[in-house]
Write a protein that holds these residues in place. Structure first.
Motif, mmCIF file in Angstrom:
data_model
loop_
_atom_site.group_PDB
_atom_site.id
_atom_site.type_symbol
_atom_site.label_atom_id
_atom_site.label_comp_id
_atom_site.label_asym_id
_atom_site.label_seq_id
_atom_site.Cartn_x
_atom_site.Cartn_y
_atom_site.Cartn_z
ATOM 1 N N PHE A 1 0.805 -1.231 0.000
ATOM 2 C CA PHE A 1 0.000 0.000 0.000
ATOM 3 C C PHE A 1 0.834 1.275 0.000
ATOM 4 N N ILE A 2 2.136 1.181 0.283
ATOM 5 C CA ILE A 2 2.922 2.385 0.567
ATOM 6 C C ILE A 2 3.019 3.338 -0.618
ATOM 7 N N GLU A 3 3.235 2.839 -1.812
ATOM 8 C CA GLU A 3 3.387 3.734 -2.969
ATOM 9 C C GLU A 3 2.123 4.552 -3.220
ATOM 10 N N GLU A 4 0.984 3.888 -3.205
ATOM 11 C CA GLU A 4 -0.272 4.601 -3.438
ATOM 12 C C GLU A 4 -0.577 5.563 -2.293
ATOM 13 N N LEU A 5 -0.220 5.177 -1.101
ATOM 14 C CA LEU A 5 -0.427 6.045 0.062
ATOM 15 C C LEU A 5 0.405 7.317 -0.091
ATOM 16 N N LEU A 6 1.684 7.166 -0.403
ATOM 17 C CA LEU A 6 2.547 8.337 -0.581
ATOM 18 C C LEU A 6 2.083 9.208 -1.746
ATOM 19 N N ASP A 7 1.561 8.601 -2.802
ATOM 20 C CA ASP A 7 1.069 9.362 -3.949
ATOM 21 C C ASP A 7 -0.176 10.187 -3.633
ATOM 22 N N ASN A 8 -0.873 9.856 -2.560
ATOM 23 C CA ASN A 8 -2.116 10.545 -2.213
ATOM 24 C C ASN A 8 -1.978 11.503 -1.042
ATOM 25 N N ILE A 9 -0.769 11.698 -0.553
ATOM 26 C CA ILE A 9 -0.508 12.614 0.564
ATOM 27 C C ILE A 9 0.258 13.813 0.022
ATOM 28 N N ASP A 10 -0.130 15.000 0.444
ATOM 29 C CA ASP A 10 0.525 16.223 -0.024
ATOM 30 C C ASP A 10 1.813 16.517 0.732
ATOM 31 N N VAL A 11 1.766 16.388 2.055
ATOM 32 C CA VAL A 11 2.906 16.766 2.891
ATOM 33 C C VAL A 11 3.147 15.677 3.924
ATOM 34 N N LEU A 12 4.422 15.325 4.084
ATOM 35 C CA LEU A 12 4.847 14.340 5.065
ATOM 36 C C LEU A 12 5.785 15.025 6.049
ATOM 37 N N VAL A 13 5.439 14.961 7.326
ATOM 38 C CA VAL A 13 6.355 15.426 8.371
ATOM 39 C C VAL A 13 7.021 14.168 8.897
ATOM 40 N N ASP A 14 8.335 14.044 8.636
ATOM 41 C CA ASP A 14 9.014 12.800 8.984
ATOM 42 C C ASP A 14 10.055 12.995 10.066
ATOM 43 N N GLY A 15 10.455 11.872 10.631
ATOM 44 C CA GLY A 15 11.510 11.847 11.633
ATOM 45 C C GLY A 15 10.966 11.629 13.023
#
Length: 173
Positions: free
Chosen positions: A121-135
């Motif tokens: 699911f990860i690729e499609e999930l990342l493709d549908n999110i505008d901003v990722l706050v990581d770390g």
């Protein structure tokens, strides 16, 4: 998946007025985490179609700018399929709303190859999110003056442009 809490009309977890969904389950266990109760996958209420309908009804109100996904850890493998279902529905029914997601994982390390967040699911999930706050939250780098993050190691990543360029494109807030 369980949901620990939902904040309506939230202004702390992304720009504008947002609906923030805190999913349950997190293996990161960052010392000093502000939301330790959501580490437990069983914490909160089971996610249902009725809950999703209510999230979408609320998010449709004209004063909302978007949806923020937090935790716990939205990208734990057990959570991804349900989180993807929600973000796809937001994209379909409310395409004008932005979607932010927070993770204690590191984009380049954990979302590719044999990274701990890699699922079907990860690729499609990342493709549908505008901003990722990581770390991960690092208590030693805690900075209460930062906008939309808790420690200075955390990055605000423009996922749309990052996915196009192949390298992290950071936003400055």
């Amino acid at each position: 998946m369980n949901v620990g809490q939902i904040f309506r009309a939230d202004i702390a977890n992304g720009p504008g007025v947002r609906e923030s969904v805190f999913v349950s389950g997190c293996r990161n266990h960052c010392p000093g985490c502000f939301n330790e109760e959501t580490w437990d996958f069983a914490y909160g209420t089971p996610y249902t179609e009725e809950m999703e309908d209510e999230i979408l009804r609320e998010l449709a109100e004209p004063y909302y700018d978007g949806l923020s996904l937090l935790g716990g850890e939205p990208f734990e493998p057990e959570n991804q399929e349900t989180v993807l279902q929600l973000v796809k529905r937001v994209r379909r029914e409310l395409p004008q709303r932005s979607i932010w997601a927070y993770t204690g994982c590191i984009y380049e390390r954990d979302f590719f190859g044999d990274g701990r967040c890699v699922t079907p699911f990860i690729e499609e999930l990342l493709d549908n999110i505008d901003v990722l706050v990581d770390g991960p939250f690092l208590k030693s780098e805690k900075d209460i003056t930062l906008t939309f993050r808790g420690s200075s190691n955390q990055r605000i990543i423009d996922l749309k442009n990052t996915r196009k360029s192949g390298k992290p494109v950071l936003l400055d807030f």
